[in-house]
Design a protein around this motif. Structure first.
Motif, mmCIF file in Angstrom:
data_model
loop_
_atom_site.group_PDB
_atom_site.id
_atom_site.type_symbol
_atom_site.label_atom_id
_atom_site.label_comp_id
_atom_site.label_asym_id
_atom_site.label_seq_id
_atom_site.Cartn_x
_atom_site.Cartn_y
_atom_site.Cartn_z
ATOM 1 N N TRP A 61 -2.605 2.277 9.955
ATOM 2 C CA TRP A 61 -3.477 1.126 9.768
ATOM 3 C C TRP A 61 -4.931 1.582 9.648
ATOM 4 C CZ3 TRP A 61 -1.336 -3.712 9.399
ATOM 5 C CH2 TRP A 61 -0.064 -3.906 9.941
ATOM 6 N N LYS A 62 -5.704 0.863 8.852
ATOM 7 C CA LYS A 62 -7.156 1.005 8.893
ATOM 8 C C LYS A 62 -7.713 -0.354 9.333
ATOM 9 C CE LYS A 62 -8.739 -0.351 4.252
ATOM 10 N NZ LYS A 62 -9.532 0.037 3.077
ATOM 11 N N VAL A 63 -8.931 -0.376 9.846
ATOM 12 C CA VAL A 63 -9.521 -1.634 10.296
ATOM 13 C C VAL A 63 -10.826 -1.890 9.549
ATOM 14 C CG1 VAL A 63 -10.858 -0.624 12.215
ATOM 15 C CG2 VAL A 63 -10.132 -3.024 12.319
ATOM 16 N N THR A 64 -11.055 -3.155 9.227
ATOM 17 C CA THR A 64 -12.323 -3.598 8.653
ATOM 18 C C THR A 64 -13.056 -4.385 9.728
ATOM 19 O OG1 THR A 64 -11.354 -3.761 6.442
ATOM 20 C CG2 THR A 64 -13.421 -4.931 6.825
ATOM 21 N N LEU A 65 -14.315 -4.028 9.986
ATOM 22 C CA LEU A 65 -15.100 -4.649 11.050
ATOM 23 C C LEU A 65 -16.187 -5.558 10.473
ATOM 24 C CD1 LEU A 65 -15.585 -1.485 13.307
ATOM 25 C CD2 LEU A 65 -13.866 -3.287 13.577
ATOM 26 N N ILE A 77 -12.581 1.875 9.456
ATOM 27 C CA ILE A 77 -12.136 3.069 10.184
ATOM 28 C C ILE A 77 -10.687 3.332 9.793
ATOM 29 C CG2 ILE A 77 -11.881 4.201 12.420
ATOM 30 C CD1 ILE A 77 -13.748 2.053 13.579
ATOM 31 N N GLU A 78 -10.436 4.489 9.217
ATOM 32 C CA GLU A 78 -9.100 4.843 8.734
ATOM 33 C C GLU A 78 -8.450 5.854 9.669
ATOM 34 O OE1 GLU A 78 -9.460 6.222 4.699
ATOM 35 O OE2 GLU A 78 -9.532 4.174 3.928
ATOM 36 N N ILE A 82 -9.123 6.143 13.513
ATOM 37 C CA ILE A 82 -8.839 4.873 14.179
ATOM 38 C C ILE A 82 -8.080 5.054 15.495
ATOM 39 C CG2 ILE A 82 -6.637 4.432 12.999
ATOM 40 C CD1 ILE A 82 -7.477 1.465 12.880
ATOM 41 N N LEU A 83 -7.396 6.174 15.633
ATOM 42 C CA LEU A 83 -6.654 6.423 16.876
ATOM 43 C C LEU A 83 -7.588 6.544 18.078
ATOM 44 C CD1 LEU A 83 -4.033 9.020 15.562
ATOM 45 C CD2 LEU A 83 -3.788 6.537 15.788
ATOM 46 N N ASP A 84 -8.862 6.837 17.825
ATOM 47 C CA ASP A 84 -9.858 6.945 18.896
ATOM 48 C C ASP A 84 -10.878 5.812 18.838
ATOM 49 O OD1 ASP A 84 -8.890 9.360 20.053
ATOM 50 O OD2 ASP A 84 -9.789 10.492 18.408
ATOM 51 N N PHE A 85 -10.456 4.651 18.306
ATOM 52 C CA PHE A 85 -11.398 3.543 18.125
ATOM 53 C C PHE A 85 -12.049 3.109 19.436
ATOM 54 C CE2 PHE A 85 -7.655 1.202 19.450
ATOM 55 C CZ PHE A 85 -8.170 0.131 20.167
ATOM 56 N N ALA A 86 -11.307 3.234 20.550
ATOM 57 C CA ALA A 86 -11.813 2.767 21.845
ATOM 58 C C ALA A 86 -13.037 3.559 22.297
ATOM 59 C CB ALA A 86 -10.721 2.847 22.895
ATOM 60 N N LYS A 87 -13.224 4.753 21.730
ATOM 61 C CA LYS A 87 -14.365 5.594 22.107
ATOM 62 C C LYS A 87 -15.532 5.462 21.122
ATOM 63 C CE LYS A 87 -11.238 9.076 24.044
ATOM 64 N NZ LYS A 87 -10.759 10.474 23.916
ATOM 65 N N ARG A 126 -5.441 -3.267 8.148
ATOM 66 C CA ARG A 126 -4.816 -3.219 6.835
ATOM 67 C C ARG A 126 -3.810 -2.073 6.832
ATOM 68 N NH1 ARG A 126 -3.154 -0.588 1.917
ATOM 69 N NH2 ARG A 126 -4.255 -1.468 0.104
ATOM 70 N N GLU A 127 -2.575 -2.387 6.467
ATOM 71 C CA GLU A 127 -1.515 -1.377 6.451
ATOM 72 C C GLU A 127 -1.807 -0.294 5.415
ATOM 73 O OE1 GLU A 127 3.302 -1.082 5.531
ATOM 74 O OE2 GLU A 127 2.121 -2.807 4.805
ATOM 75 N N GLN A 128 -1.529 0.940 5.808
ATOM 76 C CA GLN A 128 -1.575 2.075 4.886
ATOM 77 C C GLN A 128 -0.278 2.867 5.043
ATOM 78 O OE1 GLN A 128 -5.314 4.109 5.888
ATOM 79 N NE2 GLN A 128 -6.242 3.206 4.076
ATOM 80 N N MET A 129 0.598 2.751 4.074
ATOM 81 C CA MET A 129 1.883 3.446 4.151
ATOM 82 C C MET A 129 1.676 4.950 4.242
ATOM 83 S SD MET A 129 4.238 1.219 1.522
ATOM 84 C CE MET A 129 5.796 1.870 2.138
ATOM 85 N N VAL A 130 0.690 5.439 3.493
ATOM 86 C CA VAL A 130 0.242 6.823 3.605
ATOM 87 C C VAL A 130 -1.126 6.770 4.273
ATOM 88 C CG1 VAL A 130 -0.421 8.919 2.393
ATOM 89 C CG2 VAL A 130 1.502 7.550 1.554
#
Length: 307
Positions: A61-65, A77-78, A82-87, A126-130
């Motif tokens: 997933w990527k996120v749009t803010l 954030i792709e 994105i796995l470290d978005f909390a930081k 937003r889903e990203q298959m790759v």
């Protein structure tokens, strides 16, 4: 007289001994009780509250803010960042973990940072298959399923006292590069075939219908070839409680399931015609208001996609 005195003395002695024993037992019981209470207090102090984490894998997933990047476009954030978005300081106001509930909170409000072709802002996945690639997507023939457990945490009201609406899940269409070039578009954007709203405490579904069923395969690629349907409202009210949503798609069919008890199925010619497009899932908080001071917070406890 002597016998009477003896009896009195014996009685007083018995009473004294009995009272002393009772007093000792009471003191002993209080002491034991105090010890137990103290032990419980110590145990509670020793226990650390375990942080609850959401059951969401963000690696696809990527996120749009709702905040702009250096080019004035919505910040994204792709994976793998994105796995470290909390930081990440830029994400913290709009996408953060509620460790007491075990959920990711998506917070959105009106800003000047809007995606193309819309006046609204979003904190949305937003889903990203790759991972990191927007060009690999899926068709209805290939199929897919999205399941989520979520809740509306907080949302403002409009001037009439009605809650603002929020899109919480979508299936968005996408043109391939070949389709884009064929119709002379400058981007790959296609209409969303599915929008699921939190609408005043209920779940509302909107989809697309083809204006002209005789349109050619090339003509239906244009966004203006499609119109909104009348929409569908699920009967049950979710309010601010936790609920589940599932979206299942297959060739010529789309099924939406609320709380495993209510179903809405789409199997019309419009869905069959939609098979020409590629698609991707979206989930989060696409806030549907520009009112000053308005906002919404949506909690996602679980989110899973499969193909």
């Amino acid at each position: 007289m002597k016998n009477f005195r003896k009896k009195i003395l014996v009685f007083l002695l018995i009473a004294f001994v009995s009272a002393n024993v009772t007093s000792q037992n009471t003191e002993s019981n209080v002491t034991e009780s105090d010890k137990k209470i103290e032990k419980k207090k110590k145990k509670k102090k020793g226990r650390k509250k375990k942080a609850k984490l959401p059951k969401i894998d963000l690696s696809h997933w990527k996120v749009t803010l709702p905040v702009a990047n250096e080019k004035g476009k919505p910040y994204e954030i792709e994976p793998p960042e994105i796995l470290d978005f909390a930081k990440m300081d830029i994400a913290k106001p709009y996408m953060y973990i509620d460790s007491t509930k075990g959920a990711i909170v998506f917070h959105a409000m009106p800003t000047d940072s809007k995606t193309r072709n819309t006046k609204y802002t979003r904190s949305e996945l937003r889903e990203q298959m790759v991972p990191g690639d927007n060009n690999t997507n899926w068709t209805f023939k290939q199929g897919g399923t999205m399941k989520g457990k979520l809740a509306m945490e907080e949302v403002t009201r409009d001037s009439d006292g009605k809650y603002h609406r929020v899109i919480i899940m979508q299936i968005h269409g996408r043109l391939t590069n070949e389709q884009r070039d064929l119709i002379g578009e400058d981007d790959n954007n296609a209409p969303p075939i599915l929008k699921i709203y939190w609408d005043k405490g209920k779940i509302r579904v909107k989809t697309k219908i083809l204006k002209n069923l005789n349109a050619s395969d090339t003509e239906i690629l244009h966004e203006d070839a499609w119109d909104d349907d009348e929409g569908f409202n699920f009967k049950q009210e979710v309010g601010f409680k936790k609920f589940t949503l599932e979206v299942r798609v297959s060739e010529g069919k789309m099924l939406i399931v609320l709380n495993n008890t209510e179903y809405k199925s789409y199997e019309s010619i419009h869905i069959k015609k939609w098979g020409v497009f590629e698609n991707y899932f979206k989930a989060g908080n696409y806030f549907q208001s520009r009112d000053e001071g308005a906002f919404a917070k949506v909690k996602f406890y679980e989110l899973e996609v499969s193909h």
